[in-house]
Design an enzyme around this catalytic site. Structure first.
Site, PDB file in Angstrom:
ATOM      1  N   ARG A  41       3.066   5.971   2.833  1.00 32.25           N
ATOM      2  CA  ARG A  41       3.666   4.665   3.119  1.00 32.25           C
ATOM      3  C   ARG A  41       5.060   4.542   2.500  1.00 32.25           C
ATOM      4  NH1 ARG A  41      -1.266   1.584   0.630  1.00 32.25           N
ATOM      5  NH2 ARG A  41      -1.691   2.954  -1.113  1.00 32.25           N
ATOM      6  N   GLU A  52       5.147  -2.674   0.607  1.00 35.81           N
ATOM      7  CA  GLU A  52       4.968  -1.425   1.339  1.00 35.81           C
ATOM      8  C   GLU A  52       4.832  -1.670   2.838  1.00 35.81           C
ATOM      9  OE1 GLU A  52       2.362   0.850  -2.108  1.00 35.81           O
ATOM     10  OE2 GLU A  52       1.342  -0.415  -0.629  1.00 35.81           O
ATOM     11  N   LYS A  94       1.133  -2.020   8.859  1.00 33.73           N
ATOM     12  CA  LYS A  94       0.792  -3.131   7.968  1.00 33.73           C
ATOM     13  C   LYS A  94       1.917  -3.334   6.968  1.00 33.73           C
ATOM     14  CE  LYS A  94      -2.305  -2.890   4.559  1.00 33.73           C
ATOM     15  NZ  LYS A  94      -3.607  -2.818   3.873  1.00 33.73           N
ATOM     16  N   ASP A 152     -15.704  -7.056 -16.619  1.00 32.81           N
ATOM     17  CA  ASP A 152     -14.287  -7.340 -16.434  1.00 32.81           C
ATOM     18  C   ASP A 152     -13.758  -7.875 -17.752  1.00 32.81           C
ATOM     19  OD1 ASP A 152     -11.756  -8.803 -15.596  1.00 32.81           O
ATOM     20  OD2 ASP A 152     -12.430  -8.120 -13.625  1.00 32.81           O
ATOM     21  N   GLY A 201      -8.750   1.298  -7.576  1.00 35.50           N
ATOM     22  CA  GLY A 201      -7.714   0.484  -8.204  1.00 35.50           C
ATOM     23  C   GLY A 201      -6.349   1.148  -8.233  1.00 35.50           C
ATOM     24  N   ASP A 212      -3.240   2.694  -6.867  1.00 41.33           N
ATOM     25  CA  ASP A 212      -2.663   2.688  -5.521  1.00 41.33           C
ATOM     26  C   ASP A 212      -1.145   2.750  -5.524  1.00 41.33           C
ATOM     27  OD1 ASP A 212      -2.090   0.196  -6.483  1.00 41.33           O
ATOM     28  OD2 ASP A 212      -3.233  -0.916  -4.985  1.00 41.33           O
ATOM     29  N   LYS A 247       0.019   4.055 -11.847  1.00 40.87           N
ATOM     30  CA  LYS A 247      -1.178   3.221 -11.953  1.00 40.87           C
ATOM     31  C   LYS A 247      -2.416   4.078 -11.726  1.00 40.87           C
ATOM     32  CE  LYS A 247      -3.510  -0.819 -10.032  1.00 40.87           C
ATOM     33  NZ  LYS A 247      -3.634  -1.732  -8.868  1.00 40.87           N
ATOM     34  N   VAL A 284      -6.586   5.316  -2.115  1.00 39.58           N
ATOM     35  CA  VAL A 284      -5.376   4.509  -2.280  1.00 39.58           C
ATOM     36  C   VAL A 284      -5.136   3.616  -1.066  1.00 39.58           C
ATOM     37  CG1 VAL A 284      -4.280   6.157  -3.828  1.00 39.58           C
ATOM     38  CG2 VAL A 284      -3.892   6.353  -1.358  1.00 39.58           C
TER      39      VAL A 284
END
Length: 343
Positions: A45, A56, A69, A161, A225, A227, A231, A293
């Site tokens: 992307r 993106e 997208k 969490d 998570g 992506d 990260k 991702v």
């Protein structure tokens, strides 16, 4: 005229159809497109990074239909009352270049991410899997839980969490739907006895959400998570003792967990597993990792699914998106029609 599904319509469609049914039905479209993966145009992307997040564009085409997208990822947005992720998507006819379908994709992306995760887990997780640990109970978490129940029958959840409000929201939303939910005391506690581990955290950082010591034999890890560059969620040691499966290798090496690894670190693309060209799970003790991702073909599948699902319903509107003069060479005449004539 172009069919347009706005937020109100996709919400009404989801409420009438049922989220779990949408997720399980969407898997058919995603898997069908994975099985014809070589026919698509594919490229990482196009990303525009800033200190606060990323914007993106994700394009692809199968030669008949083109899709893209627009999506952002801004982890600090919730502190300002905004969504971390927003998106919209378009389908177009390759022969004419005309757009044919346009939809919001903030909700639709949540559906497609969860449906893809469950599709992959059905192929890679142990068939006797009963319990899923979920580290991160943000926006995507309920969709993941419903997809795994709908496709794999997973009804037992162990959740953690760092944000107690996010956990409370998750329990409030899913407990009435019949899930057995254990709120863990820590991430380590959450993965105890889990057959599948889903990590879905938002911080744009090289974090170690899951340490090597937390992962036992036979586990399937659904790492969704990470992506973007910089990260990650997994201890690199986990990857060295796992078999790692990805969507599109060139993109995942930039954005996924394997950005931590040497450029030649071995991975398997999931379309090869689904077509029987590569092995998936080969033993009960094998650790499998889906380093997800998100890839444009999944969005293409989701848009096609939605387009078909709302056909001949009240869940879309027609919008006049394309200027279409009677004379294709006279666009000027279109914008001056009806203007006063000066004499």
């Amino acid at each position: 005229m172009v069919r347009f599904v706005d937020v109100g319509n996709i919400n009404r469609w989801a409420a009438e159809t049922g989220v779990e049914r949408i997720l399980t039905d969407m898997v058919e479209y995603i898997e069908r497109d994975f099985r014809r993966w070589p026919t698509f145009d594919k490229a990482p992307r196009v990303a525009s990074h800033s200190p606060l997040g990323v914007i993106e564009l994700m394009p692809t085409s199968d030669g008949v239909t083109y899709g893209f997208k627009y999506v952002n990822g801004h982890p600090s947005n919730p502190s300002r009352g905004l969504q971390t992720v927003t998106a919209f998507g378009v389908l177009a006819d390759v022969q004419s270049g005309y757009p044919t379908f346009w939809s919001e994709m903030t909700v639709l992306t949540a559906f497609r991410t969860a449906a893809t995760s469950a599709m992959v887990a059905r192929a890679l997780a142990r068939p006797d899997s009963q319990t899923m640990a979920m580290i991160g109970t943000g926006t995507q978490s309920e969709f993941q839980a419903l997809a795994f129940r709908g496709l794999l029958g997973i009804n037992r959840l162990r959740v953690w969490d760092t944000d107690p409000d996010a956990i409370a929201k998750f329990v409030r939303n899913l407990a009435p739907l019949g899930f057995e939910i254990v709120v863990a005391a820590s991430a380590t506690d959450a993965v105890t006895g889990a057959d599948i581990i889903t990590t879905c955290t938002a911080d744009k950082a090289n974090a170690t959400v899951l340490t090597d010591a937390m992962v036992g034999p036979g586990v399937h890890i659904n790492a969704i998570g990470g992506d973007c560059p910089g990260k990650t969620e997994l201890d690199g040691a986990i990857l060295h003792r796992s078999d790692v499966f990805v969507e599109f290798t060139a993109q995942t090496r930039i954005e996924g967990e394997i950005q931590q690894m040497h450029p030649e670190f071995p991975v398997t693309e999931m379309w090869q597993v689904l077509l029987g060209q590569a092995s998936g799970r080969t033993s009960v003790d094998q650790i499998t990792v889906f380093d997800s991702v998100g890839f444009a073909i999944e969005d293409f599948s989701a848009l096609r699914f939605l387009q078909d699902a709302v056909d001949q319903t009240r869940f879309y509107t027609d919008i006049d998106l394309v200027a279409d003069p009677d004379d294709p060479k006279d666009l000027f005449g279109l914008v001056t029609a009806g203007a006063p004539v000066l004499v």
